[in-house]
Design a protein around this motif. Sequence first.
Motif, PDB file in Angstrom:
ATOM      1  N   PHE A 180     -53.680 -39.209 -17.200  1.00  0.00           N
ATOM      2  CA  PHE A 180     -54.491 -38.251 -17.949  1.00  0.00           C
ATOM      3  C   PHE A 180     -55.967 -38.597 -17.729  1.00  0.00           C
ATOM      4  CE2 PHE A 180     -56.385 -36.797 -22.061  1.00  0.00           C
ATOM      5  CZ  PHE A 180     -56.062 -35.454 -21.956  1.00  0.00           C
TER       6      PHE A 180
ATOM      7  N   GLU B 276     -53.593 -42.398 -22.460  1.00  0.00           N
ATOM      8  CA  GLU B 276     -53.742 -40.967 -22.734  1.00  0.00           C
ATOM      9  C   GLU B 276     -54.026 -40.666 -24.212  1.00  0.00           C
ATOM     10  OE1 GLU B 276     -50.802 -38.283 -21.037  1.00  0.00           O
ATOM     11  OE2 GLU B 276     -50.381 -37.498 -23.037  1.00  0.00           O
ATOM     12  N   THR B 277     -53.239 -41.298 -25.115  1.00  0.00           N
ATOM     13  CA  THR B 277     -53.269 -40.886 -26.530  1.00  0.00           C
ATOM     14  C   THR B 277     -54.664 -40.821 -27.153  1.00  0.00           C
ATOM     15  OG1 THR B 277     -51.123 -41.922 -26.680  1.00  0.00           O
ATOM     16  CG2 THR B 277     -52.141 -41.268 -28.749  1.00  0.00           C
ATOM     17  N   PRO B 278     -55.499 -41.857 -26.983  1.00  0.00           N
ATOM     18  CA  PRO B 278     -56.780 -41.789 -27.680  1.00  0.00           C
ATOM     19  C   PRO B 278     -57.660 -40.621 -27.234  1.00  0.00           C
ATOM     20  CG  PRO B 278     -56.432 -43.965 -26.720  1.00  0.00           C
ATOM     21  CD  PRO B 278     -55.339 -43.100 -26.227  1.00  0.00           C
TER      22      PRO B 278
ATOM     23  N   LEU C 143     -56.553 -37.470 -26.454  1.00  0.00           N
ATOM     24  CA  LEU C 143     -55.965 -36.132 -26.605  1.00  0.00           C
ATOM     25  C   LEU C 143     -56.771 -35.233 -27.539  1.00  0.00           C
ATOM     26  CD1 LEU C 143     -52.146 -36.958 -26.663  1.00  0.00           C
ATOM     27  CD2 LEU C 143     -53.406 -35.710 -24.905  1.00  0.00           C
ATOM     28  N   GLY C 144     -57.630 -35.843 -28.354  1.00  0.00           N
ATOM     29  CA  GLY C 144     -58.432 -35.030 -29.260  1.00  0.00           C
ATOM     30  C   GLY C 144     -59.648 -34.396 -28.610  1.00  0.00           C
TER      31      GLY C 144
ATOM     32  N   ARG D 178     -58.710 -44.472 -37.043  1.00  0.00           N
ATOM     33  CA  ARG D 178     -57.799 -45.037 -36.035  1.00  0.00           C
ATOM     34  C   ARG D 178     -56.648 -45.778 -36.695  1.00  0.00           C
ATOM     35  NH1 ARG D 178     -59.331 -44.995 -30.697  1.00  0.00           N
ATOM     36  NH2 ARG D 178     -61.555 -44.791 -30.268  1.00  0.00           N
TER      37      ARG D 178
ATOM     38  N   GLN E  96     -52.765 -40.882 -34.240  1.00  0.00           N
ATOM     39  CA  GLN E  96     -53.365 -39.964 -33.280  1.00  0.00           C
ATOM     40  C   GLN E  96     -54.243 -38.984 -34.030  1.00  0.00           C
ATOM     41  OE1 GLN E  96     -50.820 -37.517 -30.772  1.00  0.00           O
ATOM     42  NE2 GLN E  96     -52.578 -36.188 -30.541  1.00  0.00           N
ATOM     43  N   ALA E  97     -55.488 -38.918 -33.597  1.00  0.00           N
ATOM     44  CA  ALA E  97     -56.418 -38.045 -34.295  1.00  0.00           C
ATOM     45  C   ALA E  97     -56.160 -36.604 -33.915  1.00  0.00           C
ATOM     46  CB  ALA E  97     -57.838 -38.427 -33.914  1.00  0.00           C
ATOM     47  N   GLY E  98     -56.225 -35.721 -34.880  1.00  0.00           N
ATOM     48  CA  GLY E  98     -56.234 -34.301 -34.573  1.00  0.00           C
ATOM     49  C   GLY E  98     -57.619 -33.913 -34.106  1.00  0.00           C
ATOM     50  N   PRO E  99     -57.726 -32.745 -33.492  1.00  0.00           N
ATOM     51  CA  PRO E  99     -59.015 -32.342 -32.928  1.00  0.00           C
ATOM     52  C   PRO E  99     -60.111 -32.183 -33.973  1.00  0.00           C
ATOM     53  CG  PRO E  99     -57.424 -30.537 -32.856  1.00  0.00           C
ATOM     54  CD  PRO E  99     -56.666 -31.766 -33.246  1.00  0.00           C
TER      55      PRO E  99
ATOM     56  N   PRO F 292     -61.804 -41.661 -32.487  1.00  0.00           N
ATOM     57  CA  PRO F 292     -61.019 -41.135 -31.376  1.00  0.00           C
ATOM     58  C   PRO F 292     -61.513 -39.760 -30.929  1.00  0.00           C
ATOM     59  CG  PRO F 292     -59.696 -41.357 -33.396  1.00  0.00           C
ATOM     60  CD  PRO F 292     -60.994 -42.017 -33.659  1.00  0.00           C
ATOM     61  N   ALA F 293     -61.907 -38.943 -31.846  1.00  0.00           N
ATOM     62  CA  ALA F 293     -62.513 -37.664 -31.493  1.00  0.00           C
ATOM     63  C   ALA F 293     -63.279 -37.241 -32.722  1.00  0.00           C
ATOM     64  CB  ALA F 293     -61.454 -36.620 -31.165  1.00  0.00           C
TER      65      ALA F 293
ATOM     66  N   ALA G 171     -50.905 -31.552 -28.235  1.00  0.00           N
ATOM     67  CA  ALA G 171     -52.322 -31.633 -28.594  1.00  0.00           C
ATOM     68  C   ALA G 171     -53.010 -30.287 -28.334  1.00  0.00           C
ATOM     69  CB  ALA G 171     -53.008 -32.746 -27.801  1.00  0.00           C
TER      70      ALA G 171
END
Lengths: 483, 387
Positions: A357, A405-407, A409-410, B116, B121-124, B142-143, B180
């Motif tokens: 990714f 990849e995971t970090p 994906l946002g 974190r 897993q962070a959502g957008p 993360p985002a 995602a």
Amino acid sequence: MKPSRRSFLLWAGGFSALALSGCPPVNLAGVLPPSRPGEALGAPPTGEKIDPVSHALNRLTFGPTPGAHARVSRMGVEAFLEEQLSPETIDDTWCQYQVRRLETLHLPAGELFEYKADFLQKELSQGKLIRAVYSRRQLQEVMADFWGDHFNIDMSKGDCPWLKVADDRDIIRRHALGSFPAMLRASALSPAMLWYLDGRSNRKNNAEAVPNENYARELLELHTLGVDGGYSQRDVMEVARCLTGWYVRSEEMMNKGRVEFRAEWHDDGPKQVLGHAIPAGQGRKDLDRVLDIVALHPMTARHLAMKLCRYFISDTPPEQAIGTVTGAFLNHGGAIRPTLRALFHTDAFRQSAGQRFKRPFRYLASALRATAAETRGEGGLPDYLQRMGHAPYQYPTPDGYPVEETPWLGTLLWRWHFAVALARNTVPGVHVDWAALHAGLGGETGLMTHFLGRQPNGDERTAIAASGLVPAALLASPAFQRY
Amino acid sequence: MQQGFLTPGAETDHTLVVVFLRGGADGLNMVVPVEDDEYYRQRGRIGIGQGDTARLDDLFGFNPALASLLPAYHDGDLVVIHQAGSEDRTRSHFEAQDFMEHGGHVMGGWLARYLRTAYRQAGPLSAIALAKTQPEVLRGAPASVVMESFDTFDFGASAPGFFDALSSLYGAERNDLGEAGRDMLNAMRKLETLREADYRPEHDVRYPTDDFAHGLRQTAQLIRAEVGVRAVSLDLNGWDSHFAEGPLITPLMRRLADGLDAFQRDLGPEMAHVTVVVMSEFGRRVYENASLGTDHGRGGVMFVLGGGVRGGRVIHDWPGLSPEHLEGPGDLPVVFNYRNVLASILRRHGGVDDLKPVFPGPALSPVDLYGEDGTREASLEGGGRAA
């Protein structure tokens, strides 16, 4: 450039007047980038799956440029690997000409203190983008990216804004395809690293002074053996003792940023590191002794092999590939080229096409390369990297930006945003000649196979063709997020 | 959304709103120790008269500019922590803000580490900064979405076919990337329906028109839209009151109080799932200076609103303001470390038992914000007194 409201507005307004008030498209004054749309590009890939040529281009470079597939098909994948493993044989004049304009990247460390921190950060990031997009020595750039994370330094600490410029040039880039033990030693004595991980305040200047363990711990945990590398807290403390006395001048105007060993701050007693006795009275040689013990340690080899396999193969590389790469590293005394050569010949590497990714930096670089965009690595690009949490030289902790990849994906929102903006030519400071690219690749079908590295499947073709914005849909597609 | 990635114990729908008062807010003139004569001795000209304040308990009164927070206080939804701050003694805005946003001598923000830790897993849209640039507190997240207004996200209208294409492309991906992408598209569809002009706050609440209230209004709108917002960062700037303090910070206090009042009345019962924490890098010197202002000090105030706090009280351990109880040049010592206030919130709502990854460094002793057994005792042992 700070993120601004303007870049949001571009989304809404299409090609608005606001875009024009930003940086104008770059005038390249007759100097052409390595690959230009409209030239005879040769055929883009035609396979239903990503072929070995596209795979090699994906992993050894920041992404295929128009015409690259035809070129590598002609020369063969093996020859391409060897070419990229010998960057000194590749003429990179055009890119070097672009980077030369960034004056601070070429100054000796001492002179960098004349500049503002923000400006240095801007030029250094700009240089990284320009090289990733335009350099022909792509594997060199990819490895500079890898080592930049491995020996991560956040430019916001202490004198790091000034010293990191030299670290990036004299340690990361100089040794990116050289020898690991040499790079490790250079990094251990890098003024930026001595600042970032507090080596400069690790001293035994009186009987009560307790060494600062910060660098010693990260040296073992991150730079060499790895967290499961079999060292103990006692080893960390002993390594810290060995490294007492190394200092970076910071207050004086003269010789600011110079590294020196202050014997009076060194703990000169006997030490024991990973079972090796280090006798008293060795002074500055303690550093060399510690590095000798860890640089080619089997656990270091394994740790680096694991990280290289993650970076080049997948988040969970198979044990066999890690073993092969570990062996190559040890058999070649930590030389990076033969280590990589072994990696690129593993079955796991061959079978991993399209499984990684893209991190945000690679996503941007690969889009700019795929479109033969004109850019000087500034304008709207730093904004996008900031918003996606991947601004170069700004990761706060010493473990470097994650590779998995995971970090990441946002970050799709800003990738899609960028895809639309690039397709509409509204990214400030970036210009794509879409008509020429379209023509040079032989129309919409060529455009699709060029971006995806293979033929689109039926559903992809239908969805992308119906989008009304084919280039944006391609750049935003799941397939283009992978490599 | 994202439920599959939650750490067990984390509330799926809690939102933490972090309000930073930049510049060093004067806790002593906000939450005034009206029964402490020393306060009036040292602040002969700028002190807030006892009769002007609204009484909170047997020692403190609100500055009249904070009056709109009284209903929340008396309803038990607002708790005040006095003598709050950090161990940073530089009295430098830059150092103290960084220290507080980082959560100690570490790099990256505590809110980023919390996200974190609590949400694998962070959502957008899990972290939003209503600002021009990313605040330090979210560095390393993360985002995160940094925006001044989500009205500028005009998604579907500008390229409808593009989003249809994404729906079908990401819809066909049977993996994390596909998920995602679908989450992002869902969030965007929800955002697309949000127009600031269309927002109708509940209970006929009218938000003030300043930027701070605007940020809170958008926050409320996002929470109601259920787009997965877990953390919001908002700033209210301008508290550096070296000169002519009253005229400078009175309007800021009004903005703070009126904005928060509108926000909590708008969200009503929903406030059980929302915590607002208000903090500043340091308080001000006890004695006033020659320019009718105050200089950089140490202990200040924090406010925690909503999320089930046991409010209606000022948590303090008042020493009296006579010089022998002060620190350095004449500053109120810090008794309640800001991390111990935050730790209490994160433990309650974030499902994070081990807060080491969020706040590395000295051991934590959470301040009892919720009237829970155990933690209350702990805070008492730590020298605090729940008034």
